[in-house]
Design an enzyme around this catalytic site. Structure first.
Site, PDB file in Angstrom:
ATOM      1  N   VAL A 179     -10.822   0.329   5.039  1.00  0.00           N
ATOM      2  CA  VAL A 179     -10.457  -0.273   4.649  1.00  0.00           C
ATOM      3  C   VAL A 179     -11.126  -1.212   6.174  1.00  0.00           C
ATOM      4  O   VAL A 179     -11.482  -2.563   6.798  1.00  0.00           O
ATOM      5  CB  VAL A 179      -9.158  -0.511   5.044  1.00  0.00           C
ATOM      6  CG1 VAL A 179      -8.425  -1.751   5.128  1.00  0.00           C
ATOM      7  CG2 VAL A 179      -8.846  -0.363   3.493  1.00  0.00           C
ATOM      8  N   SER A 180     -10.926  -0.299   7.259  1.00  0.00           N
ATOM      9  CA  SER A 180     -11.462  -1.058   8.870  1.00  0.00           C
ATOM     10  C   SER A 180     -12.925  -1.460   8.667  1.00  0.00           C
ATOM     11  O   SER A 180     -12.804  -2.488   8.702  1.00  0.00           O
ATOM     12  CB  SER A 180     -10.881  -0.571  10.131  1.00  0.00           C
ATOM     13  OG  SER A 180     -11.515   1.145   9.265  1.00  0.00           O
ATOM     14  N   LYS A 217     -15.562  -8.513 -10.284  1.00  0.00           N
ATOM     15  CA  LYS A 217     -15.308  -7.146 -11.113  1.00  0.00           C
ATOM     16  C   LYS A 217     -13.866  -6.944 -11.393  1.00  0.00           C
ATOM     17  O   LYS A 217     -13.331  -6.534 -10.306  1.00  0.00           O
ATOM     18  CB  LYS A 217     -16.411  -6.080 -10.372  1.00  0.00           C
ATOM     19  CG  LYS A 217     -16.259  -5.394 -11.711  1.00  0.00           C
ATOM     20  CD  LYS A 217     -17.526  -4.578 -11.483  1.00  0.00           C
ATOM     21  CE  LYS A 217     -17.985  -3.154 -12.067  1.00  0.00           C
ATOM     22  NZ  LYS A 217     -19.211  -2.244 -11.254  1.00  0.00           N
ATOM     23  N   ASP A 225     -26.459   5.151 -13.264  1.00  0.00           N
ATOM     24  CA  ASP A 225     -27.179   4.204 -14.043  1.00  0.00           C
ATOM     25  C   ASP A 225     -27.992   3.810 -14.295  1.00  0.00           C
ATOM     26  O   ASP A 225     -27.931   1.922 -14.802  1.00  0.00           O
ATOM     27  CB  ASP A 225     -25.509   3.908 -14.589  1.00  0.00           C
ATOM     28  CG  ASP A 225     -25.596   3.281 -15.808  1.00  0.00           C
ATOM     29  OD1 ASP A 225     -25.702   4.087 -16.771  1.00  0.00           O
ATOM     30  OD2 ASP A 225     -24.330   3.073 -16.426  1.00  0.00           O
TER      31      ASP A 225
END
Ligand SMILES: *[C@@H]1O[C@H](CO)[C@@H](O)[C@H](O)[C@H]1NC(C)=O
Ligand SMILES: *[C@@H]1O[C@H](CO)[C@@H](O)[C@H](O)[C@H]1NC(C)=O
Ligand SMILES: *[C@@H]1O[C@H](CO)[C@@H](O)[C@H](O)[C@H]1NC(C)=O
Ligand SMILES: *[C@@H]1O[C@H](CO)[C@@H](O)[C@H](O)[C@H]1NC(C)=O
Ligand SMILES: *[C@@H]1O[C@H](CO)[C@@H](O)[C@H](O)[C@H]1NC(C)=O
Ligand SMILES: *[C@@H]1O[C@H](CO)[C@@H](O)[C@H](O)[C@H]1NC(C)=O
Ligand SMILES: *[C@@H]1O[C@H](CO)[C@@H](O)[C@H](O)[C@H]1NC(C)=O
Length: 610
Positions: A306-307, A351, A442
């Protein structure tokens, strides 16, 4: 007496010999050569950089230039508050990941590849000498970006700038040499002054760099620890500065509050999930330990995630997203749970996912390359613990939708080749320039998006893994693209992306689906097409996309080259598949070949504009 003279002579001779073997750095026009066998590569090291006006007087813009966070500069540079402005010529240490990169069969050069987006007025020379302050030079930029034309750069194009650096030699890494700091030799410098500045000694600097250093060459300074910079105590404060500081402070408080909220939400959500699972009471031991690990991992990672994210990304509000998509109305669905939305006049792809987005967020914040779809920001909805990732909107949709529809006629051979090179460049970047390496897992035509200029960008890092050579029990991916060793043994390595890329190449050439109606995989049909002698080109022409055959803007040599690359990628033994570096090189050769022979140049723009 005679003996003594001889002795001194021998000593001197030995000394010079030693020096010679030490001086392994050979600057060439394309950079500093290296030898993978002899150096510890990759390594973390630092460059010395000075804040300069007008654009680089705050840590945020310098951090952006070097793709790091502000804290990663302020900590080693002895700056206590990352948000305060810098003064001109203030000294900084900026961390970089240095590695030895193979350019061609006969040469490896040592650099940290930084992705830079071309802005108005930029040239390789100006960016190297001004923005990067001669830590690289334009000749090297040309070598590292073989697919770009230096005189014809378009705004928004991504270029890798190779920042010169050096890793210690094996054995050298010890008490004496921890880092070789990259420093640009200034007109007022001599080796003694540099040694004093960095707490190194003159002799080792000369041994390492040789005696022929010119002004503005990069010098590598061996140090046992990073010197502590003395920073100006108080930056001069003018009223205007004050106002700006207030704003900056307000912003940082705001961000901090957001951060704390995020941590709370994640923590609560993780806790809730565990409670729910517990209540069900039907989990076995393996699952139990997995949840335990996850909980721990979430706790440990979220702080860091987060930081770092807050530093670089915009945090969107859930109401903004709801408004942009009419409450996630089906008519805005692009594909699956990806919606198209317009926020403040800008189009984005949004998304929607559960909080398992952490992995994708963690990977995307590390990467920044023109051939990867860019993450613009994110949003956490505390109500239902959904996470939203907001990406740049790529207007022309997926390669798959072009190849397997009537639009395939508009994809000329040249465009297909460009797209292949774009994807190869993107893959090379995640495989070679991220630490730990990222494996996409993918790669398929559905995950390759085409922008307004029909340039390819890799999307959907939902399954991506950082770290290599892991074994996984949980097989994910798309049938027809999955590498055999992954399917049977669950081996995750960059070579599985190489395999999938081989399938994409076959799709580009043949226009066929990776798996046909009868369930036969495309990669099994290429076997032998190039092997037997007679009628090789005929067989290949037969196998090619019909729309290409009609168009006839290709050369058979170019097609054969691409198919050979594809076949190499599809080797059953992963260790015998080429690396993305080799692939980019081979494809670019094909590109040259093609443009030499056909100058009628169907511009992608013309076709898109229709
Ligand atoms: C590096 O080592 C490998 C095997 O250890 C050897 O085959 C290769 O030639 C060496 N490369 C160089 C440039 O010395
Ligand atoms: C390797 O690249 C360098 C720099 O571009 C060039 O000078 C050299 O001729 C190349 N060697 C081969 C074998 O291609
Ligand atoms: C970089 O080098 C060029 C000459 O090669 C010089 O003109 C320029 O001032 C240097 N830039 C910096 C920031 O020192
Ligand atoms: C320069 O690039 C643009 C678009 O990327 C292309 O249309 C144009 O033909 C290029 N010009 C040259 C001289 O290569
Ligand atoms: C490096 O440090 C170790 C102990 O920390 C010491 O034994 C060794 O002699 C040192 N080596 C050199 C070259 O100073
Ligand atoms: C190196 O530069 C310093 C000042 O920057 C000067 O005092 C010193 O004499 C110079 N040494 C040599 C060998 O030129
Ligand atoms: C950091 O810089 C300050 C001046 O801003 C200096 O007084 C201090 O000694 C430096 N920190 C360390 C650990 O040396």
């Amino acid at each position: 007496m005679k003996n003594r003279v001889l002795c001194i002579c021998l000593t001197l001779l030995l000394f010079f010999c030693c020096c010679d073997s030490q001086a392994k750095i050979e600057p060439t026009t394309s950079g500093y050569t290296c030898n993978t066998n002899q150096t510890v590569s990759p390594c973390q090291t630092y460059v010395y950089y000075q804040a300069i006006s007008p654009d680089f007087l705050d840590l945020a813009s310098i951090a952006d230039l070097f793709s790091v966070s502000r804290l990663m500069i302020s900590n080693p540079s002895n700056i206590s508050s990352p948000s305060s402005p810098l003064i001109p010529f203030q000294s900084l240490f900026i961390p970089i990941q240095c590695s030895c990169n193979t350019i061609n069969t006969s040469m490896s050069i040592s650099y940290a590849g930084l992705s830079y987006t071309i802005k108005k007025g930029d040239t390789y020379y100006l960016v190297s000498t001004k923005k990067f302050q001669n830590l690289t030079d334009y000749q090297s930029v040309e070598v590292v970006n073989p697919s770009l034309i230096p005189t014809n750069l378009s705004i928004g194009e991504n270029v890798i700038f190779p920042i010169f650096c050096k890793c210690p030699r094996k054995g050298q890494l010890g008490n004496q040499t921890k880092y070789l700091i990259s420093y640009v030799f200034q007109p007022s410098d001599n080796f003694t002054s540099i040694a004093t500045k960095f707490g190194s000694d003159t002799q080792s600097i000369i041994e390492l760099n040789g005696n022929k250093i010119k002004v503005f060459d990069t010098v590598f300074v061996p140090v046992s620890r990073l010197p502590i910079l003395t920073q100006p105590v108080v930056a001069p404060v003018s009223p205007r500065n004050n106002e700006r500081k207030g704003k900056v402070r307000g912003l940082s408080i705001g961000l901090a509050v957001c951060g704390i909220l995020l941590i709370l939400v994640c923590g609560l959500w993780g806790y809730r999930e565990i409670l729910i699972r517990k209540n069900r009471g039907n989990y076995n031991d393996a699952e139990k330990s997995k949840i335990g690990q996850k909980k721990k991992a979430v706790k440990v990672n979220i702080m860091a995630d987060v930081s770092d994210c807050l530093d670089k990304y915009r945090v969107f509000g859930i109401d903004e997203l709801v408004e942009a998509t009419d409450g996630f109305d089906d008519k805005w669905v692009i594909q699956g749970s990806v919606y198209k939305g317009c926020i403040n006049g800008e189009l984005y792809a949004i998304k929607k996912m559960k909080w398992n987005a952490c992995e994708e967020l963690k990977i995307l914040q590390k990467v920044n390359h023109g051939n990867l779809v860019k993450l613009e920001g994110f949003c956490i909805d505390p109500e239902d613990a959904n996470c939203y990732l907001i990406y740049e909107y790529i207007e022309n949709g997926s390669l798959r939708s072009w190849l397997h529809s009537s639009r395939s006629k508009e994809l000329s051979w040249k465009m297909r080749l460009r797209i292949a090179i774009d994807v190869a460049n993107g893959l090379q970047y995640i495989h070679e320039h991220t630490r730990p390496r990222v494996v996409h897992k993918d790669i398929k035509s559905g995950n390759i998006l085409l922008d307004g200029n029909m340039r390819g960008k890799i999307a959907n890092f939902g399954l991506a893994k950082s770290g290599c050579n892991a074994i996984t029990m949980h097989i994910v991916g798309t049938q027809g693209y999955i590498a055999p060793e992954y399917l049977t043994d669950g081996v995750v390595s960059t070579k599985m992306d190489v395999f999938s890329f081989g399938v994409v190449l076959l799709e580009l050439v043949s226009g066929r689906e990776a798996v046909n109606e009868e369930g036969k995989v495309l990669w099994s049909t290429i076997d032998g097409i190039l092997e037997r002698r007679g009628g090789k080109t005929e067989r290949l022409r037969e196998w090619m996309d019909e729309s290409l055959r009609i168009e006839e803007s290709y050369t058979m040599d170019s097609v054969v080259n691409v198919v050979s690359v594809a076949i190499a990628c599809l080797h059953r033994d992963p260790t015998r598949r080429p690396s993305m570096v080799d692939i980019v090189y081979a494809l670019c050769k094909s590109d040259d070949l093609f443009s030499d022979l056909s100058q009628d140049g169907l511009s992608p723009r013309l076709i898109v504009a229709r």
